[in-house]
Design a protein around this motif. Sequence first.
Motif, PDB file in Angstrom:
ATOM      1  N   ASP A  17      -6.086   3.075   6.316  1.00  0.00           N
ATOM      2  CA  ASP A  17      -5.067   2.440   5.608  1.00  0.00           C
ATOM      3  C   ASP A  17      -3.499   3.038   5.667  1.00  0.00           C
ATOM      4  O   ASP A  17      -2.978   2.931   4.971  1.00  0.00           O
ATOM      5  CB  ASP A  17      -5.367   2.332   4.176  1.00  0.00           C
ATOM      6  N   HIS A  18      -3.024   4.306   6.607  1.00  0.00           N
ATOM      7  CA  HIS A  18      -1.979   4.635   6.964  1.00  0.00           C
ATOM      8  C   HIS A  18      -0.909   4.902   7.890  1.00  0.00           C
ATOM      9  O   HIS A  18      -0.328   5.172   8.309  1.00  0.00           O
ATOM     10  CB  HIS A  18      -2.297   6.030   5.882  1.00  0.00           C
ATOM     11  N   HIS A  41      -0.013   3.442  -3.360  1.00  0.00           N
ATOM     12  CA  HIS A  41      -1.633   3.756  -3.102  1.00  0.00           C
ATOM     13  C   HIS A  41      -1.616   3.153  -4.529  1.00  0.00           C
ATOM     14  O   HIS A  41      -3.037   3.553  -4.974  1.00  0.00           O
ATOM     15  CB  HIS A  41      -1.644   4.837  -3.354  1.00  0.00           C
ATOM     16  N   HIS A  54       1.168  -0.907  -0.017  1.00  0.00           N
ATOM     17  CA  HIS A  54       0.566   0.159   0.392  1.00  0.00           C
ATOM     18  C   HIS A  54       0.921   1.555   0.092  1.00  0.00           C
ATOM     19  O   HIS A  54       1.582   1.463  -0.649  1.00  0.00           O
ATOM     20  CB  HIS A  54      -0.955  -0.266   1.030  1.00  0.00           C
ATOM     21  N   HIS A 112      -0.789  11.313   6.886  1.00  0.00           N
ATOM     22  CA  HIS A 112      -2.334  11.718   7.065  1.00  0.00           C
ATOM     23  C   HIS A 112      -3.156  10.462   8.025  1.00  0.00           C
ATOM     24  O   HIS A 112      -2.629   9.153   8.224  1.00  0.00           O
ATOM     25  CB  HIS A 112      -3.537  12.453   5.794  1.00  0.00           C
ATOM     26  N   ASP A 128      -1.570  10.926   0.085  1.00  0.00           N
ATOM     27  CA  ASP A 128      -2.511  10.776  -0.729  1.00  0.00           C
ATOM     28  C   ASP A 128      -2.851  12.410  -1.294  1.00  0.00           C
ATOM     29  O   ASP A 128      -2.982  13.347  -0.569  1.00  0.00           O
ATOM     30  CB  ASP A 128      -3.594  10.355  -0.033  1.00  0.00           C
TER      31      ASP A 128
HETATM   32 MN    MN Z   1      -5.351   6.124   1.403  1.00  0.00          MN
END
Ligand code: MN
Length: 226
Positions: A53-54, A190, A8, A49, A140
């Motif tokens: 998913d981070h 990503h 990711h 951020h 992102d």
């Molecule tokens: Mn993301």
Amino acid sequence: MHYTSYGHSCFSVVIKGKKILFDPFITYNELARHIDVDSIEADYIFLSHAHEDHIADCISIASRTGAKVVCSFEIHVWLNNKGITNTHPMNTGGKWNFDFGTVKCVVAQHSSGLPDGSYGGNPMGFVFTSEEGNFYYSGDTALTLDMQLVPQYATLSFAVLPVGDNFTMDAKDAVQAAKFIQCRKIVGVHYDTFGFIKIDHAWAQQLFAEEGMQLFLPAPGESLEL
Ligand code: MN
Ligand code: NI
């Protein structure tokens, strides 16, 4: 610089012997099942951020390794309330001299809510400068004209950009971003993790090749020398 992908948008870069980990999201990534999250070392964790998913594995890795977490002021407060106190809050426009080099926080065009609905502050990109080289991680983001400022802060050895579309820019916009930041070596992140962001690798790499640039798409667990 030694770059390792953990799938990711999670990756690490080693500068001056310090291992810097970005956006840890491994446990819930089906493409990173073979990676043992409990074996990942880190001296620093940078969070672009607050999205799940981070940051999903941030607390476990930070508490096990004692890594310093660098993030927005709002995420810093949220982490402190959860017992992670070795944190360094920053915000867009600011820079700080760390023991491995300097980091400038730059604008990312995205959103940044925490998993429990708390406000996460501004999403950010980071420009790293050091004696061992310079790089930019955009986090992102959409393609944005603000990226044209990056060359004023650093001549980049490489950059890490999202290429998955739907939530961020796609590979075509990432080619334009590479032009704005004046960097020919791009690592894509990503993409492929979820159905919304599956991409055609050959198509994406061809777009960069047509402009005399390189797009690296390392598999989770793979390392590169950049
Ligand atoms: Mn993301
Ligand atoms: Ni996000």
